[in-house]
Design an enzyme around this catalytic site. Structure first.
Site, PDB file in Angstrom:
ATOM      1  N   GLU A 172      -2.502  -8.853  -2.560  1.00 35.10           N
ATOM      2  CA  GLU A 172      -3.540  -7.830  -2.302  1.00 35.10           C
ATOM      3  C   GLU A 172      -4.937  -8.437  -2.204  1.00 35.10           C
ATOM      4  O   GLU A 172      -5.868  -7.979  -2.883  1.00 35.10           O
ATOM      5  CB  GLU A 172      -3.502  -6.748  -3.399  1.00 35.10           C
ATOM      6  CG  GLU A 172      -2.212  -5.957  -3.394  1.00 35.10           C
ATOM      7  CD  GLU A 172      -2.183  -4.778  -4.346  1.00 35.10           C
ATOM      8  OE1 GLU A 172      -3.135  -4.595  -5.141  1.00 35.10           O
ATOM      9  OE2 GLU A 172      -1.194  -4.020  -4.296  1.00 35.10           O
ATOM     10  N   GLU A 291       5.713  -3.950  -3.016  1.00 33.56           N
ATOM     11  CA  GLU A 291       5.323  -3.096  -4.148  1.00 33.56           C
ATOM     12  C   GLU A 291       5.414  -1.652  -3.690  1.00 33.56           C
ATOM     13  O   GLU A 291       4.670  -1.240  -2.791  1.00 33.56           O
ATOM     14  CB  GLU A 291       3.892  -3.391  -4.626  1.00 33.56           C
ATOM     15  CG  GLU A 291       3.774  -4.642  -5.460  1.00 33.56           C
ATOM     16  CD  GLU A 291       2.411  -4.809  -6.110  1.00 33.56           C
ATOM     17  OE1 GLU A 291       1.822  -3.800  -6.554  1.00 33.56           O
ATOM     18  OE2 GLU A 291       1.935  -5.958  -6.165  1.00 33.56           O
TER      19      GLU A 291
END
Ligand code: AHR
Length: 492
Positions: A172, A291
């Site tokens: 991320e 995720e």
């Protein structure tokens, strides 16, 4: 309501890559310490791993486990977690504002994964670190010839390389919350160079580049294009992350969230193919939805958590019945996109937004454990296109949401499984099923997860409050209002 479900053995989406049933363990909260690892616990094995947890993880047949983060990895020095435990430093983890004791590192985790029957999906730190450390850890984990890092691994007691096949290039990196977040081009260049060096050390590895942290990030789209343009020849997958929730207590809308997941996948798929066309490349970059889960219940309580302590209770969402329905529908969406989604990780596995919870005096299973287990155990084989003729509803901006969503998997060995979720809050769906090419197959088992109370949860004291049941098999198949269903047809 009456619905029609039709499928055809020849109408195939894809061979499913089993890694879509992966999960995730991060150095976060009680996932590692007090979760998978608790030396001194009555069930601890010779390395301090809790056997009660291992038993439940084995039931899930988790094919891969992403490690060690998540946000944690962007500040992590992997060398802190190897060698004699008494020499390992206690460090601040700035990502989750805790203390990391480093008692568990890659040496221990790869062993835990073996004991769980899983493979490791390893992430490298592209926050505070870069290409140099990324290539060193591949050398430590995977190299057989004698070099500084492979000798270091041997010195630490591991003669044979770990053989970690799948690696994430950071985590991320577009998120302002990330340690050393980057602009699209900063990340793209770093990831490209790290990828090159990692593959030069071990050409057999596969690499996942970071996509956007979620679909509503301001740079979503631009980020993917930039990363793909810079890294295309060196990477194999691009990641997608998304968490879902029901903060406004709007159940019809919540039950429709898989529509958003599907849209997200289709957009990223389109960008991959656009860059492929731009480059005139023969290579296809696939998707790693590494995720995904429900995450919102614990947000408020986490604001009160004491900072800079070891393994505090963080992200301990307690999942209710409606969360399990949503997880089921997200699994259906992953199966239905298995032509491009080759990897996916339920985030996470133990204690932290997890299906498995631990206390010192036992382990218990959350509601979401069950659809995940059903999909992982029965969802291996070939995904088939399923045509569903049913009514639809609108939920705010989500229009024409079908009441029933389903996926079908032919295991190639005389077994067909249909997963289905009925989103209707009050109407059962009576199913007319047309299964072309499956003549001679009969329904052997109908597993249902259903509950009158959408907010019902399990707990250590009441672990079987929300559990699946086997329905009687009769002339007709019915998906009860608000239910998760697994139909197992076998050739007789
Ligand atoms: O899974 C919890 C966190 O969610 C991860 O550390 C991060 O990657 C994401 O924001």
């Amino acid at each position: 309501m009456e619905i029609k479900i039709s499928l055809d053995k020849q109408n195939v989406i894809s061979e499913i890559d089993n890694r879509i049933y992966g999960s995730f363990i991060e150095h976060l909260g009680r996932a590692v310490y007090g979760g998978i690892y608790q030396p001194g616990h009555e069930t601890a094995d010779d390395m301090g791993f809790r056997k009660d947890v291992l038993e439940y993880v084995s039931q899930l047949k988790v094919p891969i486990v992403r490690y060690p983060g998540g946000n944690f990895v962007s500040g992590y020095n992997w060398e802190d977690g190897i060698g004699p435990k008494e020499n390992r430093p206690h460090k601040l983890d700035l990502a989750w504002q805790t203390i990391e004791t480093n008692e568990v590192g890659i040496d221990e985790f790869q062993e835990w994964a073996k004991r769980a029957g899983s493979e490791v999906m390893m992430a490298v730190n592209l926050g505070t670190r870069g290409a140099d450390d990324a290539r060193n850890i591949v050398e430590y984990c995977n190299l057989d010839i004698d070099t500084y890092y492979s000798q270091l691994r041997r010195k630490n007691g591991f003669e044979k390389p770990f053989g970690i096949k799948l690696w994430c290039l950071g985590n991320e990196m577009d998120g302002p919350w990330q340690i050393c977040a980057k602009t699209p081009m900063e990340y793209a260049r770093t990831a490209c160079e790290a990828a090159k060096l990692m593959k030069w050390v071990d050409p057999s590895i596969e690499l996942v580049a970071c996509g956007s942290a979620h679909m509503f990030m301001p740079t979503f789209g631009e980020w993917e294009r930039t990363v793909l343009r810079e890294c295309y020849d060196h990477i194999d997958y691009i990641s997608l992350h998304n968490y879902y929730g029901n903060p406004d207590d709007n159940t019809p809308k919540y039950l429709a969230q898989a529509v958003n997941m599907d849209k997200f996948i289709k957009i990223v798929e389109g960008i991959c193919d656009e860059v492929k066309a731009e480059k005139g490349s023969d290579k296809t970059v696939n998707l790693s939805f590494d995720e995904w889960n429900i995450w919102f219940h614990s947000n408020e309580q986490d604001k009160e958590t004491e900072r800079y302590v070891v393994a505090p209770r963080l992200l301990e969402d307690i999942y209710n019945f409606e969360d399990a329905l949503v997880v089921g529908s997200l699994l259906i969406t992953l199966i239905n996109n298995s032509d491009r989604v080759k990897i996916a990780c339920l985030a996470q596995l133990v204690n932290v937004i997890a299906p498995i919870m631990t206390e010192d005096n036992g382990c218990w299973l959350q509601t979401i454990f069950y659809p995940y287990m059903h999909a992982s155990v029965f969802g291996r084989g070939t995904a088939l296109n399923v045509n569903i003729d049913c009514g639809t509803y609108d939920a705010d901006e989500l229009k024409d949401v079908p009441y029933v969503t389903a996926a079908a998997v032919d295991n190639g060995n005389g077994e067909l499984t249909v997963f289905a979720m009925n989103r209707s809050l009050d109407e059962d769906a009576v199913v007319d099923a047309e299964l072309a090419g499956f003549e001679g197959y009969t329904l052997q088992e109908h597993i249902e997860l259903n509950c009158d109370d959408f907010k019902a949860v399990n707990s250590l004291e009441n672990p079987d409050n929300v559990v699946p049941n086997n329905k009687d098999i009769g002339e007709t198949i019915t998906f009860a209002a608000h239910s998760w269903n697994v139909l197992r047809f076998k050739k007789v």
